[in-house]
Scaffold this active site. Sequence first.
Site, PDB file in Angstrom:
ATOM      1  CB  CYS A 162      18.971  11.271  -4.171  1.00 28.59           C
ATOM      2  SG  CYS A 162      19.483  10.588  -2.593  1.00 28.59           S
ATOM      3  CG  HIS A 163      16.392   7.214  -2.563  1.00 33.08           C
ATOM      4  ND1 HIS A 163      17.301   7.926  -1.805  1.00 33.08           N
ATOM      5  CD2 HIS A 163      16.492   5.931  -2.156  1.00 33.08           C
ATOM      6  CE1 HIS A 163      17.911   7.102  -0.974  1.00 33.08           C
ATOM      7  NE2 HIS A 163      17.443   5.888  -1.167  1.00 33.08           N
TER       8      HIS A 163
END
Length: 188
Positions: free
Chosen positions: A113-114
């Site tokens: 994800c991030h």
Amino acid sequence: MATPSLQGKSIAFLATDGVEQVELTQPWEQIKAAGAKVTLVSLESGQIQGVHHEKQGDKFDVDAVVDDVSAEQFDGLVLPGGVFNPDALRVNETAVDFVRDFFKQHKPVAAICHGPWMLVEANVVEGRKVTSWPSVKTDLRNAGAEWVDQECVCDEGLVTSRNPDDLPAFCSKAIEEFAEGKHAQQTV
């Protein structure tokens, strides 16, 4: 296909407040179930706050402070996402060095994800094929990575995925890479 054994392996999870809870807990549970010793490393002792997107989640006990550990102590690293989590981690030089050291030692790293924001900050993605949450795409490309929109990408021991929907593939590939160990071609 049987899950590879991680018996005798030690895997670090680097996270802080704002970690996307499922991106911490699901890999944690599966990697632990595969036999690894798992350690939650953070910026400070105590607990960190998980989130479910923008909603507050559970708190998690920190096992070690990043100032007190080194990559040498672990066989692999997991970088969960959440927007605030990697953003807070990437301004901490010790945390960035910790991530970079896994690459210097050719150890497998899994980021979702991030989480790949930490890879950008550690300057370890140039020439690598990766994926991430779409808003991190430009940062990864600017850092020299080849960004692709795929469920799970593995490039010489670096496992990346886009979002919580990709967790089954992410966890499976991360366990496989942690079981294999060091990657001679993985360079900084």
